[in-house]
Motif scaffolding. Structure first.
Motif, PDB file in Angstrom:
ATOM      1  N   VAL A  68       0.846  -1.190   0.000  1.00 32.11           N
ATOM      2  CA  VAL A  68       0.000   0.000   0.000  1.00 32.11           C
ATOM      3  C   VAL A  68       0.881   1.237   0.000  1.00 32.11           C
ATOM      4  N   ALA A  69       0.532   2.208  -0.838  1.00 28.62           N
ATOM      5  CA  ALA A  69       1.323   3.436  -0.925  1.00 28.62           C
ATOM      6  C   ALA A  69       1.288   4.177   0.404  1.00 28.62           C
ATOM      7  N   SER A  70       2.414   4.735   0.790  1.00 26.53           N
ATOM      8  CA  SER A  70       2.516   5.455   2.058  1.00 26.53           C
ATOM      9  C   SER A  70       2.476   6.956   1.806  1.00 26.53           C
ATOM     10  N   ALA A  71       1.877   7.681   2.745  1.00 22.03           N
ATOM     11  CA  ALA A  71       1.805   9.139   2.613  1.00 22.03           C
ATOM     12  C   ALA A  71       3.171   9.774   2.770  1.00 22.03           C
ATOM     13  N   SER A  72       4.036   9.126   3.526  1.00 25.77           N
ATOM     14  CA  SER A  72       5.390   9.644   3.725  1.00 25.77           C
ATOM     15  C   SER A  72       6.384   8.752   2.999  1.00 25.77           C
ATOM     16  N   PRO A  73       7.470   9.305   2.481  1.00 24.03           N
ATOM     17  CA  PRO A  73       8.430   8.493   1.722  1.00 24.03           C
ATOM     18  C   PRO A  73       9.090   7.442   2.604  1.00 24.03           C
ATOM     19  N   GLU A  74       9.245   6.251   2.023  1.00 24.85           N
ATOM     20  CA  GLU A  74       9.918   5.168   2.735  1.00 24.85           C
ATOM     21  C   GLU A  74      11.428   5.402   2.691  1.00 24.85           C
ATOM     22  N   PRO A  75      12.125   5.083   3.773  1.00 27.49           N
ATOM     23  CA  PRO A  75      13.584   5.209   3.737  1.00 27.49           C
ATOM     24  C   PRO A  75      14.182   4.210   2.757  1.00 27.49           C
ATOM     25  N   THR A  76      15.233   4.613   2.100  1.00 23.59           N
ATOM     26  CA  THR A  76      15.884   3.733   1.144  1.00 23.59           C
ATOM     27  C   THR A  76      16.624   2.624   1.883  1.00 23.59           C
ATOM     28  N   VAL A  77      16.311   1.382   1.502  1.00 25.59           N
ATOM     29  CA  VAL A  77      16.938   0.230   2.140  1.00 25.59           C
ATOM     30  C   VAL A  77      17.645  -0.583   1.063  1.00 25.59           C
ATOM     31  N   GLU A  78      18.902  -0.841   1.291  1.00 24.62           N
ATOM     32  CA  GLU A  78      19.656  -1.643   0.338  1.00 24.62           C
ATOM     33  C   GLU A  78      19.145  -3.084   0.359  1.00 24.62           C
ATOM     34  N   PRO A  79      18.830  -3.652  -0.815  1.00 24.36           N
ATOM     35  CA  PRO A  79      18.340  -5.032  -0.846  1.00 24.36           C
ATOM     36  C   PRO A  79      19.386  -6.011  -0.349  1.00 24.36           C
ATOM     37  N   VAL A  80      18.928  -7.045   0.320  1.00 26.53           N
ATOM     38  CA  VAL A  80      19.807  -8.100   0.823  1.00 26.53           C
ATOM     39  C   VAL A  80      19.719  -9.283  -0.133  1.00 26.53           C
ATOM     40  N   ALA A  81      20.842  -9.820  -0.521  1.00 30.99           N
ATOM     41  CA  ALA A  81      20.860 -10.951  -1.443  1.00 30.99           C
ATOM     42  C   ALA A  81      20.302 -12.191  -0.750  1.00 30.99           C
ATOM     43  N   ALA A  82      19.512 -12.945  -1.477  1.00 33.25           N
ATOM     44  CA  ALA A  82      18.986 -14.201  -0.950  1.00 33.25           C
ATOM     45  C   ALA A  82      20.120 -15.207  -0.810  1.00 33.25           C
ATOM     46  N   PRO A  83      19.971 -16.183   0.082  1.00 32.83           N
ATOM     47  CA  PRO A  83      20.996 -17.220   0.220  1.00 32.83           C
ATOM     48  C   PRO A  83      21.289 -17.876  -1.129  1.00 32.83           C
ATOM     49  N   ALA A  84      22.529 -18.169  -1.371  1.00 30.69           N
ATOM     50  CA  ALA A  84      22.940 -18.755  -2.650  1.00 30.69           C
ATOM     51  C   ALA A  84      22.306 -20.125  -2.851  1.00 30.69           C
ATOM     52  N   PRO A  85      21.861 -20.430  -4.067  1.00 25.25           N
ATOM     53  CA  PRO A  85      21.266 -21.741  -4.339  1.00 25.25           C
ATOM     54  C   PRO A  85      22.153 -22.911  -3.934  1.00 25.25           C
ATOM     55  N   ALA A  86      23.476 -22.721  -3.968  1.00 28.65           N
ATOM     56  CA  ALA A  86      24.392 -23.813  -3.608  1.00 28.65           C
ATOM     57  C   ALA A  86      24.196 -24.278  -2.170  1.00 28.65           C
ATOM     58  N   LEU A  87      23.604 -23.397  -1.314  1.00 31.13           N
ATOM     59  CA  LEU A  87      23.353 -23.805   0.077  1.00 31.13           C
ATOM     60  C   LEU A  87      22.318 -24.915   0.175  1.00 31.13           C
ATOM     61  N   SER A  88      21.586 -25.143  -0.911  1.00 27.67           N
ATOM     62  CA  SER A  88      20.634 -26.265  -0.921  1.00 27.67           C
ATOM     63  C   SER A  88      21.354 -27.598  -1.028  1.00 27.67           C
ATOM     64  N   GLU A  89      22.615 -27.538  -1.414  1.00 22.09           N
ATOM     65  CA  GLU A  89      23.454 -28.719  -1.641  1.00 22.09           C
ATOM     66  C   GLU A  89      22.859 -29.626  -2.719  1.00 22.09           C
TER      67      GLU A  89
END
Length: 256
Positions: A68-89
């Motif tokens: 839902v759109a916010s009336a106030s601007p959201e702070p910029t958050v750097e995206p976090v990389a998902a765990p690497a597929p290799a962790l599935s083994e």
């Protein structure tokens, strides 16, 4: 010889009556055509609305609503990389999800078929992310799923990362009983996070613009207990789609 005045008047009267009948007849024809056009347009509108409602119902879930759109601007958050597929083994994982300290759902994950989803799930389980989270959505018409894994408890939350693309969807859009699949936002194949759904009866879930849903594993035991203690009670207030009538909380998850 000139026609008699009486005969002229009689002929004129017959002509007026004929013209009047013709006018009435033509008016009826115009009204009938108008009514037929209106009826056809009404059927088209009703059909379009019904089709739209069905598409919206099925493609809206399982997944999270649009933000839902916010009336106030959201702070910029750097995206976090998902765990690497290799962790599935790239292997099969097994574990148990405990619900309400009473229901034990044994499951297997297929790290070869859905390595990114499995890597994410394993990482979250190992960090204790799912402990204490609720299963916030139960559907009992059209599709038959129990959706869990949202820290907000309303379908809007997840971990710090999102991932995609979709892995291992069924080719025929049929999700069989026991399937565990990742929930996502409609039309967004890169919006998967922590929310997943358990299919408790075979369900046809149409693909959308992004495709189908990532099948990462399946329940191998305990589904009957879930059906008896949670599913059988339906959704709150008897709705076909909503929070389970029985509060449903993940009280523990193991994996190995």
């Amino acid at each position: 010889m000139a026609a008699a005045p009486g005969r002229d008047r009689e002929a004129q009267e017959r002509l007026r009556r004929y013209q009047a009948r013709q006018t009435v007849h033509e008016t009826k024809i115009r009204r009938r055509r108008r009514d037929n056009v209106i009826a056809v347009l009404a059927l088209v509108v009703v059909g379009a609305l019904a089709a739209t409602a069905q598409v919206v119902y099925f493609t809206a879930g399982p997944g999270a609503p649009e933000p839902v759109a916010s009336a106030s601007p959201e702070p910029t958050v750097e995206p976090v990389a998902a765990p690497a597929p290799a962790l599935s083994e790239f292997r099969t994982w097994a574990g148990t999800v405990t619900i309400n300290d009473a229901i034990e759902l044994d499951y297997e994950l297929d790290g070869l078929a859905a390595p990114q989803a499995v890597a994410s799930f394993v990482t979250l389980v190992q960090s204790g992310f799912y402990d204490g989270l609720s299963c916030h959505r139960l559907t009992t018409e059209g599709i038959f799923v129990l959706q869990c894994g949202d820290p907000n408890g309303d379908g809007t939350g997840g971990p710090d990362w999102r991932f995609g693309p979709i892995e291992n969807p069924p080719l025929d859009d049929i999700y069989t009983e026991g399937v565990i699949a990742m929930a996502r936002q409609g039309g967004d194949g890169a919006s998967m996070g922590s929310q997943f759904f358990i299919v408790y009866a075979d369900s046809a879930i149409p693909s959308d613009a992004a495709g189908g849903y990532t099948i990462m594993g399946r329940v191998t035991g305990g589904l009957d207990a879930l059906l008896e203690q949670v599913i059988a009670e339906g959704a709150a207030n008897g709705a076909p789609d909503g929070p389970p009538a029985v509060a449903t909380v993940i009280t523990g998850v193991t994996i190995q």
